[in-house]
Design an enzyme around this catalytic site. Structure first.
Site, PDB file in Angstrom:
ATOM      1  N   ARG A 183       4.571   0.797   2.502  1.00 21.18           N
ATOM      2  CA  ARG A 183       4.174   0.659   3.911  1.00 21.18           C
ATOM      3  C   ARG A 183       3.144   1.724   4.274  1.00 21.18           C
ATOM      4  O   ARG A 183       2.184   1.438   4.996  1.00 21.18           O
ATOM      5  CB  ARG A 183       5.391   0.764   4.829  1.00 21.18           C
ATOM      6  CG  ARG A 183       6.307  -0.447   4.803  1.00 21.18           C
ATOM      7  CD  ARG A 183       7.392  -0.352   5.863  1.00 21.18           C
ATOM      8  NE  ARG A 183       6.876  -0.540   7.208  1.00 21.18           N
ATOM      9  CZ  ARG A 183       7.574  -0.345   8.313  1.00 21.18           C
ATOM     10  NH1 ARG A 183       8.826   0.085   8.229  1.00 21.18           N
ATOM     11  NH2 ARG A 183       7.036  -0.543   9.503  1.00 21.18           N
ATOM     12  N   CYS A 241       7.775   7.591  11.602  1.00 27.58           N
ATOM     13  CA  CYS A 241       8.155   6.504  10.693  1.00 27.58           C
ATOM     14  C   CYS A 241       7.707   5.208  11.340  1.00 27.58           C
ATOM     15  O   CYS A 241       6.631   5.150  11.933  1.00 27.58           O
ATOM     16  CB  CYS A 241       9.660   6.531  10.421  1.00 27.58           C
ATOM     17  SG  CYS A 241      10.678   6.430  11.917  1.00 27.58           S
TER      18      CYS A 241
END
Length: 292
Positions: A183, A241
């Site tokens: 990611r 995050c």
């Protein structure tokens, strides 16, 4: 930043919790089972949980109203969090243990948020419910019945940064991205509108904190993992995050090693919805690597 925080003030073992739980009223236990893309946490809690544990809903109790401008899990209003904490039976001065299914990433959100709100003694059950059941500890089903608590919460005991602050720390190589490496590199993006990362951020995936059984690595191994990803960690100023959940897990790991870092609550879910914000694709650049 450094602090006096250590493993014993961040984590509690199954054995320690077992001893504490046998003494009525000495610890409030919160079940925070949640995972991205799943909505069965409460159902799993009703089926089986640590005796006396109260279920906490991450989406509605540990976060405010989601939206593109705020992100998927913005910090809740302090009055709302206080009302929830009182429903959980939390009184001023109580010791609190939080857990999830394992490996404690969503429990870390509750740990960080309660500390941010001024609760002094909050610890994460190392390894979560999986570790509890592996040890053949007792469980119960249904809903726990607790009396309302009287806790008074106040926002701001821990440091946060907004998008501008995150950008400044990234420019100086002091921002850490806690998401999975794929990611971070922008190879996949399962939920947010853009793939990639904040330019200048370094990647320290939360999975790197963990042993195979889902517990935190020993201190020396944890320090080695930190060094492998972002240097010795002394220059880490903030963590983000996807939506401010797993970043708290990395902050817990830093705290175990005596380090502190701010949380960027909006995280990638806020950043990637802002068309004015730049996005980086691929691994850290040569310039970023030179900063380590």
């Amino acid at each position: 930043m450094t602090s006096q925080t250590s493993r014993s003030s961040v984590l509690v073992s199954v054995e320690e919790l077992g001893r504490a739980a046998s003494a009525d009223g000495l610890v409030v236990v919160l079940d925070v089972r949640w995972a991205l893309g799943r909505s069965d946490g409460h159902e799993l809690y009703r089926q089986s949980h640590i005796p006396g544990a109260v279920y906490v809903d991450l989406d509605t109790e540990l976060a405010g109203n989601a939206g593109p401008e705020a992100g998927r899990h913005p910090l809740p209003d302090i009055a709302d969090l206080q009302a929830s904490a009182r429903r959980w039976g939390l009184d001023n001065g109580d010791d609190v243990v939080v857990y999830d299914a394992g490996p404690s990433t969503s429990a870390a959100r509750a740990w960080w948020l309660l500390r941010w709100a001024g609760v002094a003694n909050v610890r994460i059950l190392d390894g979560g419910f999986a570790a509890w059941t592996r040890s053949h500890r007792p469980v119960e089903s249904g809903e726990a019945s607790v009396e309302s608590g009287n806790v008074t919460l106040s926002a701001g005991s821990l440091t946060t940064v907004d998008a501008d602050g995150a950008a400044r720390f990234a420019e100086s190589g002091r921002l850490v991205d806690a998401r999975a490496a794929e990611r971070f590199r922008g190879e996949v993006e399962p939920v947010d509108p853009k793939a990639g990362h904040i330019p200048g951020a370094k990647n320290f995936p939360t999975s790197a904190l963990l042993a195979e059984d889902g517990t935190f690595l020993a201190d020396d191994e944890l320090r080695s993992a930190l060094t492998d990803h972002v240097g010795d960690g002394t220059d880490v100023a903030a963590v983000y995050c996807g939506s401010g959940v797993t970043a708290a897990h990395v902050i817990a790991g830093l705290n175990i090693l005596g380090m502190e870092a701010a949380l960027y609550p909006g995280s990638w879910s806020q950043w990637s919805n802002d068309s004015t914000r730049s996005v980086a694709i691929g691994p850290a650049s040569a310039a970023e690597l030179r900063r380590e």
